[in-house]
Design a protein around this motif. Sequence first.
Motif, PDB file in Angstrom:
ATOM      1  N   ILE A  85       0.676  -1.246  -0.020  1.00  0.00           N
ATOM      2  CA  ILE A  85      -0.065   0.030  -0.155  1.00  0.00           C
ATOM      3  C   ILE A  85       0.817   1.157   0.021  1.00  0.00           C
ATOM      4  N   ARG A  86       1.880   1.279   0.805  1.00  0.00           N
ATOM      5  CA  ARG A  86       2.663   2.659   0.966  1.00  0.00           C
ATOM      6  C   ARG A  86       3.585   2.688  -0.236  1.00  0.00           C
ATOM      7  N   GLN A  87       3.768   1.557  -1.046  1.00  0.00           N
ATOM      8  CA  GLN A  87       4.906   2.096  -2.152  1.00  0.00           C
ATOM      9  C   GLN A  87       4.174   1.541  -3.537  1.00  0.00           C
ATOM     10  N   SER A  88       2.847   1.766  -3.776  1.00  0.00           N
ATOM     11  CA  SER A  88       2.065   1.574  -4.853  1.00  0.00           C
ATOM     12  C   SER A  88       1.484   2.750  -5.648  1.00  0.00           C
ATOM     13  N   HIS A  89       2.263   3.888  -5.521  1.00  0.00           N
ATOM     14  CA  HIS A  89       1.907   5.300  -6.361  1.00  0.00           C
ATOM     15  C   HIS A  89       2.031   5.012  -7.574  1.00  0.00           C
TER      16      HIS A  89
END
Length: 499
Positions: A8-12
């Motif tokens: 989630i935190r690295q899915s930009h």
Amino acid sequence: MSLSKSLIRQSHFLGTKIRNLRKRNHLTMEDLSARCIRVNPEYAPSVSYLSMIERGKRVPSIDMLEVIAEVFQKDPAWFLDDEPAQQDITPDKGNRGGISGMALEPSFLFSKEILQIAIPEMLSQTGITGRQFAHLLIRAHQESHQNHFPDLERAAEEIGLKRLNLSTQDLMDIARSMGLTIRWVSEAPKDVVDELGVNAKQVVTSFFEPPGSIYLNELLKEYPTRLKYDLAVYVGHCVLHSKEGLKGVLSVGHANTWEENPHEAPCAELNSKHILQAWRDFESSFFAGALLCPKVPFRQLLDRNGYEIDVHQKAGVSPSVAMRRMTVVSPYPHWHYFDAYGQNKLKAVYRGNGIPLPWGNMRKVQNPCQHWAVFRRLSEPQVGSTAQISILHVANEPRIYCCESVNVTDPAGNHRVLCAGIDLNPAIDAQGGHSATIAQELKALCVANDGSAVIPRNIQKELTTIAKILNINWVERGIHSPAQMICPTGAVCSRMAQE
């Protein structure tokens, strides 16, 4: 950090990567969903869910990401931010327009609300006026559409009846039929210093006073093509906008680097008036070109004359209007156009073929490449026009451009260089050639010969065929002169690059 914790935190960039991989493999969302079902029907995304993933509205589970990764034969970790793989996350804009794409991720930072707050602050901190930013928006829109504005063309044709070489009296009659009154005033050019400290001359060529009075500078009697252009712009405002928001002043040689009202104080504040006024001015200017050089008759004239710059005399317009209209009416879409007053000072720019700018337009570039045709003509003014074949790196690959440049003097007495050109790579490929190979060969020859090289006969032959198909005489002339290696700026000289 494990994949589960970092997803989630690295899915930009995840949605952008999936979307661009899908498009580059010519897959629809239905295709990708179907392939995922064949890999693992339990965790395959539906078409609607896949759409939300690509738009950044949903983050897939680890199992679903593994299925998508299997389709594209990549490690699931590749889709996360730690491996941006820029060539795969940047939107593929092809060769349309001069503005490079960028991935608008994280998407929440590019929401309408955030941009409306951030853009005015950016302009204030960088010193860019609201009107300058508006012109940049319009130029990007113009280039992305490759000058295709059929509604403006039709509006001009209804007024001018597709007549080519309208006389000054014709334009005055059209203006008066719109309820405009024409008066004459006298105003001499003034010496000004621009924001870069460069001396120039400025003259107001005409201005408008409500409800319907046009004041023309007596100076325009010596410049009938500029006189016709000014009248055509005012006619355009009447036709398109019923005189609403009509630009009060038209001038040449003004001190600002972008089109600005010389009597209006620069303002960094961005508001809807800036955008609307700039758009109306663009539409009226485009209308003026279409009125003076209607598309079909002007294209036929260009075809008969091999796109020579001096065709402007037969059309009864300035070289600037004729060259700008070339980029519109030509069936070949990959054109660029520069109107240059000097280093760092472009009056007009159009880059429908993706060519970089030879220098910055709103801030000074200390080391611009001096091998662009516009620089050559600025430093060594010449009579007549000259053609140049150039090799330029764009998106890490060499491309072959040909341009025709001419020196002119505006009504204020400023010297300018007009330059129109095309990207030859698409034309070569369209005829079954291999443009990348030819460009690499020319680049190698230029690098081996201090940046300039005679074009070999085999390449001359292939390019001559292209010139004849395009029916552009100056491309054929450029082939018989040495090709030049050029760069966007002089910081990293391509002429020295040994690859």
